[in-house]
Each structure stands twice: as C-alpha cells, then as structure tokens.
Scaffold this motif. Structure first.
Motif, PDB file in Angstrom:
ATOM      1  N   MET A 350       0.773  -1.282   0.060  1.00 17.61           N
ATOM      2  CA  MET A 350      -0.126   0.086   0.052  1.00 17.61           C
ATOM      3  C   MET A 350       0.906   1.277  -0.020  1.00 17.61           C
ATOM      4  O   MET A 350       1.636   1.554   0.914  1.00 17.61           O
ATOM      5  N   LEU A 351       0.679   2.090  -0.852  1.00 16.20           N
ATOM      6  CA  LEU A 351       1.524   3.286  -1.288  1.00 16.20           C
ATOM      7  C   LEU A 351       1.515   4.170  -0.049  1.00 16.20           C
ATOM      8  O   LEU A 351       0.236   4.234   0.473  1.00 16.20           O
ATOM      9  N   THR A 352       2.046   4.859   0.510  1.00 19.69           N
ATOM     10  CA  THR A 352       2.102   5.893   1.577  1.00 19.69           C
ATOM     11  C   THR A 352       1.221   6.900   1.101  1.00 19.69           C
ATOM     12  O   THR A 352       0.765   7.522   2.292  1.00 19.69           O
ATOM     13  N   THR A 353       0.824   7.019   0.121  1.00 20.36           N
ATOM     14  CA  THR A 353      -0.240   8.120  -0.229  1.00 20.36           C
ATOM     15  C   THR A 353      -1.644   7.387  -0.299  1.00 20.36           C
ATOM     16  O   THR A 353      -2.678   8.205  -0.898  1.00 20.36           O
ATOM     17  N   HIS A 354      -1.754   6.359  -0.089  1.00 22.12           N
ATOM     18  CA  HIS A 354      -2.921   5.502  -0.383  1.00 22.12           C
ATOM     19  C   HIS A 354      -3.929   6.123   0.707  1.00 22.12           C
ATOM     20  O   HIS A 354      -3.634   6.380   1.921  1.00 22.12           O
ATOM     21  N   PRO A 355      -5.118   6.284   0.443  1.00 20.98           N
ATOM     22  CA  PRO A 355      -6.131   6.910   1.347  1.00 20.98           C
ATOM     23  C   PRO A 355      -6.824   5.851   2.549  1.00 20.98           C
ATOM     24  O   PRO A 355      -6.975   6.296   3.382  1.00 20.98           O
ATOM     25  N   ASP A 378       9.229   0.420   1.405  1.00 25.14           N
ATOM     26  CA  ASP A 378      10.381   0.109   0.552  1.00 25.14           C
ATOM     27  C   ASP A 378       9.665   0.507  -0.833  1.00 25.14           C
ATOM     28  O   ASP A 378       8.400   0.897  -0.971  1.00 25.14           O
ATOM     29  N   ARG A 379      10.571   0.210  -1.819  1.00 21.12           N
ATOM     30  CA  ARG A 379      10.120   0.509  -3.295  1.00 21.12           C
ATOM     31  C   ARG A 379       9.160  -0.490  -3.787  1.00 21.12           C
ATOM     32  O   ARG A 379       9.070  -1.669  -3.479  1.00 21.12           O
ATOM     33  N   TYR A 380       8.111  -0.008  -4.772  1.00 17.61           N
ATOM     34  CA  TYR A 380       7.045  -0.656  -4.879  1.00 17.61           C
ATOM     35  C   TYR A 380       6.423   0.047  -6.223  1.00 17.61           C
ATOM     36  O   TYR A 380       7.046   0.991  -6.660  1.00 17.61           O
ATOM     37  N   TRP A 381       5.678  -0.762  -6.928  1.00 14.85           N
ATOM     38  CA  TRP A 381       4.975  -0.017  -8.182  1.00 14.85           C
ATOM     39  C   TRP A 381       4.383   1.122  -7.864  1.00 14.85           C
ATOM     40  O   TRP A 381       3.484   1.272  -7.189  1.00 14.85           O
ATOM     41  N   GLY A 382       5.017   2.345  -8.194  1.00 12.98           N
ATOM     42  CA  GLY A 382       4.284   3.814  -7.899  1.00 12.98           C
ATOM     43  C   GLY A 382       5.073   4.573  -6.876  1.00 12.98           C
ATOM     44  O   GLY A 382       4.554   5.792  -6.617  1.00 12.98           O
ATOM     45  N   GLY A 383       5.959   3.831  -6.164  1.00 10.30           N
ATOM     46  CA  GLY A 383       6.555   4.609  -5.132  1.00 10.30           C
ATOM     47  C   GLY A 383       6.645   3.876  -3.827  1.00 10.30           C
ATOM     48  O   GLY A 383       6.886   2.782  -3.806  1.00 10.30           O
ATOM     49  N   LEU A 384       7.027   4.759  -3.045  1.00  7.06           N
ATOM     50  CA  LEU A 384       7.139   3.884  -1.579  1.00  7.06           C
ATOM     51  C   LEU A 384       5.828   3.502  -0.895  1.00  7.06           C
ATOM     52  O   LEU A 384       4.763   4.088  -0.996  1.00  7.06           O
ATOM     53  N   ALA A 385       6.288   2.143  -0.174  1.00  3.65           N
ATOM     54  CA  ALA A 385       4.900   1.439   0.239  1.00  3.65           C
ATOM     55  C   ALA A 385       5.105   0.720   1.521  1.00  3.65           C
ATOM     56  O   ALA A 385       6.364   0.425   1.441  1.00  3.65           O
ATOM     57  N   SER A 386       4.216   0.421   1.921  1.00  8.32           N
ATOM     58  CA  SER A 386       4.303  -0.525   3.279  1.00  8.32           C
ATOM     59  C   SER A 386       3.505  -1.619   2.697  1.00  8.32           C
ATOM     60  O   SER A 386       2.475  -1.714   2.071  1.00  8.32           O
ATOM     61  N   PHE A 387       3.811  -2.544   3.457  1.00  9.05           N
ATOM     62  CA  PHE A 387       3.192  -4.074   3.296  1.00  9.05           C
ATOM     63  C   PHE A 387       2.165  -4.849   4.352  1.00  9.05           C
ATOM     64  O   PHE A 387       2.865  -4.713   5.452  1.00  9.05           O
ATOM     65  N   VAL A 388       1.270  -5.196   4.005  1.00  7.78           N
ATOM     66  CA  VAL A 388       0.240  -5.846   4.971  1.00  7.78           C
ATOM     67  C   VAL A 388       1.056  -7.060   5.383  1.00  7.78           C
ATOM     68  O   VAL A 388       1.342  -7.838   4.703  1.00  7.78           O
TER      69      VAL A 388
END
Length: 828
Positions: A350-355, A378-388
């Motif tokens: 889930m991108l850090t900008t995710h609602p 970490d890196r993900y499609w679209g930018g920085l993300a965290s993982f469930v």
C-alpha cells in the motif's frame, strides 16, 4: 563453524528419538512408513513448533488454530537397534541408520539399497554468519526434479538455484533465477536403481540448492542445501515411484484446492483495457461480445490493476476508478449475465499516499521497521509502500474487511493476488508472528500463502457455499491449498513458449497441480502470428489458460488480433472446452491424490531412461501425450514415444509401438497428441461456456487393449455442496480381452446432467462382432448417418478403426461388453 561429527547421547521420547551431538541436537520422527522427519538445531533446545505450512503433523503446533484442515496423525513407535558404530531405526519400508562417528544419517530400503546418505564429516553445518548447510551424497546416475518454479530444463542436476520470491518482469525462462515461488522441495530419481525419493526442507529463509555444481577432490560427489537461518527441518519421502513421492509431499503440505469449474475456461485479460482514460468496463464487455461473435468460448476476465488508479495516476488497492468503472456492481452483474467471472487484481503493498494507509498504520497492520516503531517502507510499483502483515491478526482482519467491502459484496468470488513477493530489502524488518515477532527474512515467502488464505476465508464468510477461485503469483510450499498460480510476467519469445513448459512441469512435481503461464507472452512486443498460434495451441493444455499481455508496442494481444489466423486460435480453444470433463476430473484427482495435471514423461514412464531428461513433451493426465510444435517455421516434428505401451495418433488413429522416435509433417493447424494404450478420455460435446451450458452428451474415448481405469468426476462446479456429498464419481474400468468389458460404478449423490453417452472404442486388429449394454444387444448400423439418427446402437468406422457406441446414460452401475470374436461368414 559448527559441524556435527560425534554422537554423544540418545534420548528416547514419545514416538521420537533425540540425538545429541558435539554441535547440534537432532530429533527423528517416523511419521509414516515412507516419511521420516529429521529436525536439526544448533541451539540447546528446539524452538516451539509453529508452522503456517504443514497440512499434516504428528505433534502439537502453536498455529494449529490458524492452519485450516490440518490433519493430525500418530507417529510410528521408535524401535531401534544399537551397535558399536550405529543406531538403526526401522519402519515397514525403510531403515534409518545413524552413524555415531563421524555422525551422519543414512536411509535404506529393506533390501539395503541406499536411498539417501549424508556426506560424512560435513553433513550438518552452521557457519559464522549463521547459515545452515545440509550436505548429501549424490551419484552420477541421479536426476533431480521439482524445486518449485525454476527456469531451464526439467532435470536440475549440476544447477545452483536460489530460493527467494522476486518480481522478475520479462524474465528469461531458460536462465533467470530466482522467480516468483519459493518451494524448497525436490525429487531424486536414481537411474541405476530406478527408485525415487524426495526431500522437503521446512525452512522459509532464503536458501540455495547446489545439485552437484560445486565439486571438491577431497570429497565424494555431493549436493547441498543452505539456508540463511532457522533450523534444518528435513522431511524425507520414499517412493519408489515419483508419483508416490508427490503424494507424500502433498500429504505434508496439502492437496490442490478443487477450483470452480469455470476456472478451466478461457480467461481473457490484458492491461490495456484498464488503462483507458474512461469506459474500461465497456471495453471488457465488448471483449466478451467479440468472443461470442468470433465463436470463441470465454468464461472470465482477469482485470488488471488499472481499475484502481487514483487521481494522481497511482494504483491504490481496493479503490475503483469511477471514470473507468462508473458502476462496479452493475458491471459485475453484466459480466455474470454474459457467463463470465470477474477476477480483480489486488496487491498487498500500500503506497504511503493511499487513502487507507493511515487506517492500516493505526491498526499496526503493516510489516514494521527493525525497531518495531513504525511501518517499514520500500520500493514498489508507484513509489514507497508498506506491506500488509498477514502474520498479524489485525492485518488479516483489515484485509478481509476491505476485500468484502470492495469486491465480495459486489458479487466477486474470484481474487487475483499479484505483486505479492514481499521484496522488503531490510531483512530485519519485523513481522508480528502472532504477537511474538520475527524478521521478514524468516517469513517472506509465507506472506503470499497467507494472503491467499485470507481471500479464501473472506469469500467463505460472505458466501459460505460458493467455491472460491484464487490466483497467486508468489507462494511457498503449500500454496496449492489455496490458489491456482501462474508463472508471472514472462517475455514474448519462442524461448518463453518452450521453456515455460518445464517451469510448469516442475511446479506440478512440487505439489502445485493448478498452474499456467501468460499465453502469448506478457512483456514485449506483440507476438507475431505463428508464435501466437503455437502458444495458444500449447496453452490450452495448461490448467490456467489466459491470454494476458502488457505489450511494449501499444498493441493488445487478443484472440482475433490476426484475422487470417483466428481460425487456428478458435479451434484450439474449442478443443480446450471439449477436454473440460477430462481437466475437471484431473483437478479432482489433484485434490485427492496430489497428482499433477501436466505431467513430465518421467512421471508416467519412470522405467524408460530416454524420458528422464525430457522437458518439453508431456502427458496430460495419464492418457494423452502432448508434443506441441515449439519451433519457428517447423514443417516436421520428431517425438519419442515412451516404451511400455503402444501409441495412437489423436486424429488419424494410426498406431505406433512405444520405444521409438517418429517424425511426421506438421502444419500451422497441427496440435500433435497421442493416446496411450489403456487411455480413457471423457470429452464434452457442444460446450461453449462453463457457467451457462449444461453438458448433456459425453464422448468417451477408450483404447481397450489393456486393463485400465479412470474416475470421471462431476458436481455443480460452483458451490461447496460437493463437500456434503453432492458429487458423482464414476469409476470407469476396462477389462481387456476377446470380450472387452467396460464397467461404470457410481459414488455420490449428485444428479448428473448427462443424457447421452458415446463411446469411441479404438480397435487394434478387428472390428467388434457384437456390443451389449447390460446383457442386451445393441443394434449394429452400417450407415453412420442412420446411426446418428438413432438414440442407441453402434457402428464401426473402418478408416479410424473405431467402434462408436451410443446409448442413453443409465443412472445405476452397469456394463458395456464388446465382443471381438471373428464372425465366420463362409462356413455358415
């Protein structure tokens, strides 16, 4: 470095034996006559049993309440004999020999044949970096199969392979390593003894298998397994046949989930439609209409992640883009009316900008940084993300909540889990692990399995009687219990077409029977016409059949993309639908026995040395050999027909002796297939949609020159009623002879839709003289048109050397007897 060299003490427990050496502690458990567990820890005590993976145990486990359907067995009593140099433990099938000094474990069959031997003086090792090694002796006659999803040829001897989940966009199917799956299991076939064994390493750390790539003049030839941490928890499985090893392995890690029947249909897909500025829903609906117009069956659509795109152009899981999909529920309803399931793509990053990012963060539902103080990014499609974090009850609960709200409440019962390799670069990032905490390095490949389990549970909580259809890109051992898988983002090339076959065959030998690849190639320019036709002709035999693309030249890979070639695509897909009863029965077999659907020739013909390294020709179930055309501009095709039976060419019914290589002409329409003697293949007539069409006529192809049997499986294909007895297993048995008897015996309470059964009985030398149904003679016709107009009877097709027998399906057990006496017309 720690090396176990000397056995110091033996402690007998309840149905286990503990061994204390100078460097490590071992526990031997005789799980079954053919399955031995060897657990090794370099710590003073074993850690608490806590496995998300095992479907069968003989001990209490901390995660018993989380692992659905885990079977508990009673381990065998540990009886052993002690001598000056060794201990010997015995089962009905095996002797386990523990050498005292130098310490090593050896396993033999009852005739004294060595099946496995540790490499003495360096059998179990822990180095200064904490890596664990298990060294095994190997022979020049050994062949190695399995290892999950691995590129290259089927036999992995002299290969070094890394076990690690990674997103390998556009991979080389001959050389790239690792790929998406992490399954630390392999099968060894010894060519000299022709016995098969298996080793499963119950360890989810990153690891390496070296199957004789490394050599040293100071040691006998060896292979080794090396894991970055954890324990050496090894399960040895004895065949002697490969199919026995696969059955034992899937007893341990679970059988393939029985999918919804529609999953066997053609599943349309492309990234292109969901990237349109608007009206993606109309594009998908128009695709289904076009399929119908072109006479191409289709049962679903894999919807790529463009449907989740937010205003900033980023993909946000659980979010519907209302420009592209103004009314998702209505759209899903229209798809269902057209006989197609929607399979939406979802991702666990889930991108850090995710609602919804804050909601998951406040619940502590992400994998955390190494201090446990906040989400790891970490890196993900679209930018920085965290993982469930699916080892966290809060993460599981929130994930299921949004699955229900965004999809299942709208009528979706099929989920496509994508980009779930958990490429978190900080190896010390913390997972909850049910409140106890463990690093991601230990649990990474477990996450996609748990993600699939959550989809299964969420669907069951909303629609308890609907059978889920879940597709996963990544996975660990046991992923087959929850999901169909596919071989990720392959490149568009002739090499991918060819080498994706052993990738799939290796997965089948690793317990994952329901598998496939993106037909036509995912990444690269559009496939040129010949490649596309050949790929579809191959893809129809894969349990997962989907044409899916992200073309790099602004094109869309669609069945009709080359109008002058569409006829070849259409005919191949129609053949797929004709084979639907056979496929469904094979998937039922996979769900009960663990058997692969696509099988390497060595699986069925283990005694034939010429197939031990065959990577590209394969068996579909027991009965059909598939030898697809895989070379560009091919005019002829050579195929080796395994010894031990005769082979009948699918179309002409020409018969060949086994044990020889034949060569024949091919055209672009060719799909080379051969039936083995004893083949039994059920085929549908007139099926164009597995959701909506009812199968009323079954064609049964039988080659009766040897005794054989096959289980035809039927149920409603959609609900879980089969778990409560609403199924029909029809065991078809053929007793070969001058009077050939075909018997049908039924089990289960499902009311079959079949009304008419047609048997195509392939005759070897002469035509039948008489056919009886339950002792009653059936009328014989000389004119096939006249036969066709009648409800029952038989005639002999001289050109095909096939007796065609037709009658109304009976609801009870019954027999058809076919007499091959030579009728003497002269002496009469």
């Amino acid at each position: 470095m720690l090396v176990s060299n000397t056995l110091l003490q033996v402690i007998e427990g309840h149905n286990y034996l503990d061994l204390i050496t100078n460097a490590a502690r071992y526990r031997i458990i005789l799980m079954k006559d053919e399955v031995i567990r060897i657990r090794c820890s370099f710590d003073e005590q074993f850690v608490e049993e806590a496995s998300y993976v095992l479907a069968m145990t003989a001990w209490e486990d901390k995660l018993d309440s989380i692992v659905d359907g885990r079977k508990k067995i009673e381990a065998l009593p540990v009886n052993y004999q002690d001598s000056d140099t060794q201990f010997v433990l015995s089962t009905q099938k095996l002797n386990v020999i523990i050498h005292k000094q130098p310490f090593a474990i050896e396993i033999q069959d009852k005739q004294g044949t060595v099946l496995h031997a540790d490499l003495k003086e360096r059998s179990y090792v822990k180095d200064k970096q904490g890596r664990l090694y298990h060294y095994s002796c190997m022979n020049d006659e050994d062949y190695f199969y399995g290892f999950g999803e691995k590129a290259g040829a089927l036999n992995k001897k002299k290969r070094r392979m890394r076990m690690h989940n990674v997103d390998t966009l556009g991979y080389d199917s001959e050389h790239t390593d690792p790929l998406y799956k992490h399954i630390p299991f392999y099968i060894k076939l010894n060519g000299k003894t022709q016995q098969a064994t298996g080793l499963f390493y119950h360890n989810s750390y990153d690891s390496v298998f070296d199957m004789g790539c490394e050599r040293s003049g100071y040691w006998n030839p060896y292979s080794y397994f090396c894991a970055d941490g954890g324990e050496l928890d090894i399960f040895f499985m004895y065949g002697p046949e490969i199919k026995d090893v696969v059955r034992h392995y899937t007893d341990l890690t679970g059988k393939t989930i029985l999918p919804a029947k529609y999953s066997l249909g053609y599943m349309g897909s492309t990234m292109y439609y969901t990237e349109l500025e608007k009206d993606s829903d109309k594009a998908i609906l128009s695709f289904l209409d076009k399929c119908k117009e072109e006479g191409i069956p289709c049962d679903g659509f894999f919807m790529s992640s463009g449907y989740t795109t937010g205003q900033d152009g980023k993909r946000y899981v659980f979010n519907w883009n209302n420009d592209r999909f103004p009314d998702p529920k209505a759209f899903i309803g229209e798809l269902m009316q057209k006989g197609a399931a929607l399979v939406p793509n979802i991702k666990p990053g889930m991108l850090t900008t995710h609602p919804l990012y804050k909601e998951f963060d406040e619940a502590g539902a992400y994998v955390k940084d190494q201090n446990g103080e906040g989400p790891q990014t970490d890196r993900y499609w679209g930018g920085l993300a965290s993982f469930v974090d699916f080892t966290n009850p809060e993460g599981r609960a929130l994930w299921k909540k949004h699955l229900k709200e965004s999809f299942i409440s709208l009528g979706v019962t099929s989920i496509w889990n994508d980009n779930n390799e958990y490429e978190i670069n900080n190896e010390d990032a913390l997972c909850d692990f049910e409140g106890e905490g463990k690093p991601i390095s230990e649990l990474r490949p477990i996450m996609p399995n748990l993600m699939a389990q959550m989809a299964k549970e969420a669907i069951a909580e909303v629609e308890p009687n609907i059978r889920p259809y879940i597709v996963n890109r990544a996975g660990f051992a046991g992923i087959q219990r929850f999901a169909q898988t596919w071989a990720g983002d392959n490149s568009t090339s002739w090499k991918s077409l060819k080498f994706n076959i052993p990738v799939i065959l290796g997965m089948g030998l690793s317990g994952v029977a329901n598998q496939g690849c993106d037909i036509g190639g995912f990444f690269g320019p559009a496939p040129e016409p010949e490649l596309f036709v050949r790929w579809v002709q191959n893809g129809i035999f894969q349990p997962r059949f989907s044409i899916h693309s992200c073309n790099t030249d602004n094109t869309v890979t669609e069945p009709w993309m080359y109008p002058s070639y569409t006829k070849y695509i259409r005919e191949a897909i129609r053949l797929r639908y004709k084979l639907a009863p056979y496929f469904y029965s094979l998937l039922f077999e996979a769900s009960t026995e663990g058997s692969p659907v696509m099988r390497p020739l060595v699986y069925e013909f283990q005694q034939d040395a010429r197939v031990w390294e065959e990577s590209f020709d394969f068996m579909l179930g027991r009965s059909i050999l598939v030898a697809n055309v895989l070379e560009e501009q091919a005019k002829t095709r050579k195929v080796y027909l395994p010894k031990g039976c005769d082979w009948i060419e699918w179309n002409s019914k020409k018969r060949y002796a086994g044990g020889q290589t034949i060569e024949f002409d091919v055209t672009l329409a060719s799909i080379p297939m051969f039936l083995r003697t004893g083949a039994i293949v059920p085929m549908a007539v007139g099926l164009n949609n597995l959701h909506q069409d009812v199968m009323e006529e079954l064609r049964l192809i039988i080659e009766p020159s040897e005794d054989a049997s096959f289980v035809l499986y039927e149920d409603d294909g959609l609900t879980n009623d089969y778990q409560r007895g609403a199924y029909l297993q029809t065991t078809i048995r053929v007793k070969a002879g001058q009077e050939t008897v075909i018997s049908f015996s039924n089990e289960g309470e499902y009311d079959s839709t079949l009304k008419t059964l047609v048997i195509d009985l392939i005759c070897k030398e002469i035509a039948p003289v008489q056919v009886k149904l339950q002792g009653r003679k059936l009328a014989m016709f000389l004119d096939p048109k006249e036969w066709n107009d009648q409800a029952e009877g038989w005639y002999y097709d001289t050109e095909q050397k096939t007796a065609k027998i037709k009658y109304s399906q009976l609801q009870t057990d019954y027999e058809v007897s076919v007499h091959f006496d030579v009728k003497d017309l002269i002496s009469i």
